[in-house]
Design an enzyme around this catalytic site. Structure first.
Site, PDB file in Angstrom:
ATOM      1  N   GLU A 187       0.883  -1.282  -0.015  1.00  0.00           N
ATOM      2  CA  GLU A 187       0.050   0.138   0.095  1.00  0.00           C
ATOM      3  C   GLU A 187       0.932   1.290   0.163  1.00  0.00           C
ATOM      4  O   GLU A 187       0.273   2.305  -0.083  1.00  0.00           O
ATOM      5  CB  GLU A 187      -0.821   0.020   1.057  1.00  0.00           C
ATOM      6  CG  GLU A 187      -1.903  -1.080   0.855  1.00  0.00           C
ATOM      7  CD  GLU A 187      -2.728  -1.412   2.374  1.00  0.00           C
ATOM      8  OE1 GLU A 187      -2.372  -0.532   3.445  1.00  0.00           O
ATOM      9  OE2 GLU A 187      -3.702  -2.147   2.213  1.00  0.00           O
TER      10      GLU A 187
ATOM     11  N   ASP B 291      12.133  -3.222 -11.109  1.00  0.00           N
ATOM     12  CA  ASP B 291      13.347  -3.131 -10.201  1.00  0.00           C
ATOM     13  C   ASP B 291      13.261  -2.468  -9.014  1.00  0.00           C
ATOM     14  O   ASP B 291      14.101  -2.578  -7.975  1.00  0.00           O
ATOM     15  CB  ASP B 291      14.492  -2.439 -11.138  1.00  0.00           C
ATOM     16  CG  ASP B 291      14.779  -3.186 -12.553  1.00  0.00           C
ATOM     17  OD1 ASP B 291      14.746  -4.338 -12.107  1.00  0.00           O
ATOM     18  OD2 ASP B 291      14.966  -2.451 -13.610  1.00  0.00           O
TER      19      ASP B 291
HETATM   20  N1  LIG Z   1       1.815   0.388  -2.910  1.00  0.00           N
HETATM   21  C1  LIG Z   1       2.850   1.208  -3.337  1.00  0.00           C
HETATM   22  N2  LIG Z   1       2.560   2.530  -3.594  1.00  0.00           N
HETATM   23  C2  LIG Z   1       3.734   3.341  -4.089  1.00  0.00           C
HETATM   24  N3  LIG Z   1       4.911   2.971  -4.510  1.00  0.00           N
HETATM   25  C3  LIG Z   1       5.135   1.935  -4.298  1.00  0.00           C
HETATM   26  C4  LIG Z   1       4.075   0.709  -3.836  1.00  0.00           C
HETATM   27  N4  LIG Z   1       4.764  -0.552  -3.642  1.00  0.00           N
HETATM   28  C5  LIG Z   1       5.824  -0.268  -3.961  1.00  0.00           C
HETATM   29  N5  LIG Z   1       6.334   0.884  -4.520  1.00  0.00           N
HETATM   30  C6  LIG Z   1       7.312   1.689  -5.002  1.00  0.00           C
HETATM   31  O1  LIG Z   1       7.200   1.830  -6.267  1.00  0.00           O
HETATM   32  C7  LIG Z   1       8.443   2.231  -7.078  1.00  0.00           C
HETATM   33  C8  LIG Z   1       8.301   1.567  -8.389  1.00  0.00           C
HETATM   34  O2  LIG Z   1       7.835   0.039  -8.497  1.00  0.00           O
HETATM   35  P1  LIG Z   1       8.431  -0.838  -9.298  1.00  0.00           P
HETATM   36  O3  LIG Z   1       9.890  -0.892  -9.764  1.00  0.00           O
HETATM   37  O4  LIG Z   1       7.544  -2.073  -9.037  1.00  0.00           O
HETATM   38  O5  LIG Z   1       7.879  -0.471 -10.876  1.00  0.00           O
HETATM   39  P2  LIG Z   1       8.313   0.184 -11.984  1.00  0.00           P
HETATM   40  O6  LIG Z   1       9.249   1.679 -11.664  1.00  0.00           O
HETATM   41  O7  LIG Z   1       7.369   0.599 -12.903  1.00  0.00           O
HETATM   42  O8  LIG Z   1       9.549  -0.720 -12.744  1.00  0.00           O
HETATM   43  P3  LIG Z   1      11.013  -0.467 -12.984  1.00  0.00           P
HETATM   44  O9  LIG Z   1      11.551  -0.263 -11.692  1.00  0.00           O
HETATM   45  O10 LIG Z   1      11.166  -2.033 -13.498  1.00  0.00           O
HETATM   46  O11 LIG Z   1      11.286   0.679 -13.970  1.00  0.00           O
HETATM   47  C9  LIG Z   1       9.273   1.148  -6.247  1.00  0.00           C
HETATM   48  O12 LIG Z   1      10.484   2.186  -5.684  1.00  0.00           O
HETATM   49  C10 LIG Z   1       8.760   0.912  -4.800  1.00  0.00           C
HETATM   50  O13 LIG Z   1       9.365   1.186  -3.933  1.00  0.00           O
HETATM   51  C1  LIG Z   2      18.251   6.751 -30.346  1.00  0.00           C
HETATM   52  C2  LIG Z   2      17.792   5.639 -29.490  1.00  0.00           C
HETATM   53  C3  LIG Z   2      18.134   5.993 -28.047  1.00  0.00           C
HETATM   54  C4  LIG Z   2      17.834   4.707 -27.052  1.00  0.00           C
HETATM   55  C5  LIG Z   2      18.478   4.841 -25.922  1.00  0.00           C
HETATM   56  C6  LIG Z   2      18.484   3.531 -25.254  1.00  0.00           C
HETATM   57  C7  LIG Z   2      19.406   3.226 -24.066  1.00  0.00           C
HETATM   58  C8  LIG Z   2      19.133   2.272 -23.172  1.00  0.00           C
HETATM   59  C9  LIG Z   2      19.890   1.888 -22.291  1.00  0.00           C
HETATM   60  C10 LIG Z   2      19.172   1.203 -21.233  1.00  0.00           C
HETATM   61  C11 LIG Z   2      19.755   0.924 -19.836  1.00  0.00           C
HETATM   62  C12 LIG Z   2      19.052   0.536 -18.708  1.00  0.00           C
HETATM   63  C13 LIG Z   2      19.762   0.604 -17.417  1.00  0.00           C
HETATM   64  C14 LIG Z   2      18.992   0.157 -16.312  1.00  0.00           C
HETATM   65  C15 LIG Z   2      18.760   0.798 -15.440  1.00  0.00           C
HETATM   66  C16 LIG Z   2      17.753   0.271 -14.071  1.00  0.00           C
HETATM   67  O1  LIG Z   2      18.616  -0.252 -13.121  1.00  0.00           O
HETATM   68  C17 LIG Z   2      16.945   1.321 -13.731  1.00  0.00           C
HETATM   69  C18 LIG Z   2      15.762   0.744 -12.928  1.00  0.00           C
HETATM   70  O2  LIG Z   2      14.819   0.085 -13.750  1.00  0.00           O
HETATM   71  N1  LIG Z   2      15.989   1.868 -14.993  1.00  0.00           N
HETATM   72  C19 LIG Z   2      16.266   3.180 -15.230  1.00  0.00           C
HETATM   73  O3  LIG Z   2      16.795   3.833 -14.604  1.00  0.00           O
HETATM   74  C20 LIG Z   2      15.600   3.772 -16.484  1.00  0.00           C
HETATM   75  C21 LIG Z   2      16.463   4.108 -17.175  1.00  0.00           C
HETATM   76  C22 LIG Z   2      16.164   4.395 -18.793  1.00  0.00           C
HETATM   77  C23 LIG Z   2      17.065   4.953 -19.589  1.00  0.00           C
HETATM   78  C24 LIG Z   2      16.538   5.289 -20.953  1.00  0.00           C
END
Ligand SMILES: Nc1ncnc2c1ncn2[C@@H]1O[C@H](COP(=O)(O)OP(=O)(O)OP(=O)(O)O)[C@@H](O)[C@H]1O
Ligand SMILES: CCCCCCCCCCCCC/C=C/[C@@H](O)[C@H](CO)NC(=O)CCCCC
Ligand SMILES: [Ca+2]
Length: 579
Positions: A172, A198
């Site tokens: 939540e 992540d």
């Molecule tokens: N119920 C909640 N309400 C708001 N935030 C939450 C809740 N549960 C978890 N979170 C937070 O939401 C954030 C983002 O969650 P999550 O990583 O699952 O998704 P995302 O950001 O879409 O995916 P990614 O990290 O792969 O880009 C996390 O930092 C987590 O701490």
């Molecule tokens: C002309 C085309 C240009 C396209 C550029 C593409 C570059 C892509 C590189 C992707 C690298 C991902 C690294 C991962 C980071 C994760 O730990 C983190 C948590 O989910 N994501 C971001 O910070 C999200 C960060 C997102 C960055 C784009």
């Protein structure tokens, strides 16, 4: 029926069974279940062979599981076997796993019961590392907000089939999962699983590492000790925006594939990097610690969360157009170049020999011992300064990644040859360059072209990194100090809460505003300090020290069968930590 007594791989049961209208010879050995189609003259045709370790469950009757468990028919003579089936699709780096199902018909009920009993015994005997009870955290707001549905429709039926009982917590608030793991009774759980991206994985990581240290009476902040290895495994059901940790370990971001890996007890040790500011732990990272471009993209994207996963594309374009670079001093401690290199074109898979060698060499001592390398990492110690390399300049991006950090956006990742559990990370330094050069660098992340083969890019395999602002940048230091004071760090030096970093972010966002991006474009005053992106969270400090640690090998890493499909996503968190 025939029973053979052999020392190795004994045949326990062999009979003639029917699958549909075809006759098969089915055999259960200690390690495999095989069934071979027989033609009218009893000659062998095609054989299907499933390792017992990949059998998910056995049910009486003709049963189906997805979308729901239901018995279509039970004639007393039938049983259904469910197992891992490797699909031919996926990404070039990992195949999708699906639930295979075969319904067998026996000549008698007795024989059916015998098959059921023997299969269940074989499962117990040959799958000792399977989890029985899991604590599952669902982030209902991650990614496309599908977490609950993904878990209940795709994963829960598989856990049920495999006899895994799960306790589900739908979060939540942010940090609820981390706090639950830190404070609640976890007796009886074999692992913790997150359904999300992540960010929620990072909550579990911090909870598991923090709890293990609490129980061992160790301080996470003490830079001089090696922290205790973690026993609790972490599983990920991908339902986030980037799903980098899942993608980089499994090769695909697919909930069913991940659920099947979890069920069969696969595990993969993982490097963890600890990030410190002065003498306090700020956060742990397994993927990206990035300054400049990736920090700015994250800061910008947080203001557009409502866009869902698309926020990164939008923010990436905006930040690219703002054309920024930042001054800084990077110091790094190179890893042993004899062992591996970020440009050796290898790919780390489960059972990787580089990871096994690195672990043996680095951790001959028992957990809890003083770190072998503690002197290297004492923040600014002078005795080992000679080994550190220093680079000063203006940078588009400074990225440290413990693993490849591949994700659907970048299937080979930030550093395609990085290793999952070798105790090192790859430091990628992108010096200031013209916009087209930087676009080429970014674009190469989406293809198989080498992003390091550019004159303004350097990559080093490292054990530790420190970043500071150049001397004389008083204005920046003041800005940093201000941000540190607001940045969500509590008095005890605990890690910042998401709300803390978010507060800082919004303030910073308001302070810079959309205007700044346009300013960046037309070369008037742009911000001189970026922020650090640590696995998708903004750090409240600019000057940081990062140290790579590694998982001890062990656990049950499966032999690599030549395909990436055996890469797993249950972390054998025999992870050792740091600083
Ligand atoms: N119920 C909640 N309400 C708001 N935030 C939450 C809740 N549960 C978890 N979170 C937070 O939401 C954030 C983002 O969650 P999550 O990583 O699952 O998704 P995302 O950001 O879409 O995916 P990614 O990290 O792969 O880009 C996390 O930092 C987590 O701490
Ligand atoms: C002309 C085309 C240009 C396209 C550029 C593409 C570059 C892509 C590189 C992707 C690298 C991902 C690294 C991962 C980071 C994760 O730990 C983190 C948590 O989910 N994501 C971001 O910070 C999200 C960060 C997102 C960055 C784009
Ligand atoms: Ca590594």
């Amino acid at each position: 029926m025939e029973l053979l007594d052999m020392d190795i791989d004994p045949v326990r049961l062999e009979s003639s069974l029917w699958v549909g209208k075809k006759r098969y010879r089915a055999a259960l050995t200690g390690w495999h279940l095989n069934w071979t189609e027989l033609d009218k003259k009893n000659r062998d045709k095609k054989t299907v062979s499933v390792p017992v370790s990949e059998v998910i469950g056995v049910e009486e009757g003709r049963v189906q599981v997805l979308p729901q468990m239901s018995v279509a028919e039970d004639t007393d003579r039938e049983f259904t076997v469910f197992y891992v089936k490797r699909s031919s699709s996926g990404s070039p780096y990992g195949l999708l796993w699906r639930l295979g199902r075969t319904q067998f018909c026996c000549p008698s009920r007795d024989l059916r019961d015998q098959w059921m009993t023997q299969l269940r015994i074989a499962l117990k005997t040959h799958s000792p590392s399977r989890p029985h009870r899991l604590l599952v955290f669902i982030n209902p707001f991650g990614g496309k907000k599908q977490g609950r549905q993904i878990y209940h429709s795709l994963v829960a039926p598989l856990f049920e089939l495999a006899g895994i009982s799960s306790h589900v917590v739908v979060t939540e608030r942010a940090n609820q999962a981390r706090d639950h793991i830190l404070k609640k009774d976890l007796t009886g759980f074999d692992g913790v699983v997150c359904v999300g991206g992540d960010g929620i994985f990072s909550e579990l990581l911090h909870g598991v590492i923090g709890r293990t240290q609490q129980e061992a009476g160790l301080s996470e902040h003490d830079p001089s000790i090696t922290l205790q290895s973690c026993d609790l495994h972490i599983g990920i059901i991908p339902a986030g925006s980037t799903d980098c940790v899942c993608f980089a370990t499994v090769g695909v971001n697919d909930p069913v594939t991940s659920a099947l890996h979890i069920i069969i007890g696969d595990s993969q040790p993982l490097d963890v990097c600890s990030v410190h500011h002065c003498s306090s732990l700020v956060r742990y990272s397994v993927s990206l610690v990035g300054y400049g471009f990736y920090g700015d993209v994250l800061a910008e994207s947080e203001r557009h969360r409502w866009m869902g996963p698309l926020r990164y594309d939008y923010s990436g374009a905006m930040v690219y157009l703002s054309n920024r670079s930042y001054a800084g001093v990077i110091q790094y401690l190179p890893a042993d170049s004899q062992l591996s290199s970020p440009r050796d074109n290898t790919r780390c898979l489960s059972g990787c020999s580089v990871c096994s060698k690195g672990t043996e060499r680095l951790f001959p001592h028992s957990p809890g011992a003083r770190s072998l390398y503690s002197s290297h990492f004492s923040q600014f110690s002078s005795d080992t300064e000679g080994e550190w390399v220093s680079v000063e300049g203006r940078f588009r991006a400074v990225s440290l990644t413990c693993m490849s950090s591949s994700c659907p956006r970048s299937p080979l990742g930030l550093s395609p040859s990085a290793h999952l559990a070798d105790g090192t990370g790859d430091l990628i330094i992108v010096r200031d360059t013209h916009p087209l050069g930087f676009l080429t660098f970014l674009h190469r992340h989406t293809s198989t072209q080498d992003q390091f083969d550019l004159p303004f890019v350097d990559v080093h395999r490292v054990k530790a990194v420190r970043f500071s602002l150049p001397t004389g940048e008083e204005e920046d230091r003041d800005e940093e100090r201000e941000r540190v004071n607001d940045g969500g760090m509590t008095e005890e030096g605990k890690r910042p809460s998401r709300s803390g970093s978010h507060k800082h972010l919004v303030e910073r966002g308001e302070e810079r505003g959309q205007k700044d991006f346009l300013c960046g474009l037309c070369c008037s005053k742009a911000p001189t300090v970026s922020v650090w992106n640590c696995d998708g969270e903004i750090l409240p400090h600019t000057e940081i020290s990062c140290r790579q640690e590694e998982a001890r090998s062990g656990g049950n890493i499966l032999a690599n069968e030549g395909a990436i499909t055996r890469v797993n996503n249950r972390y054998n968190s025999n992870i050792k930590l740091f600083f």
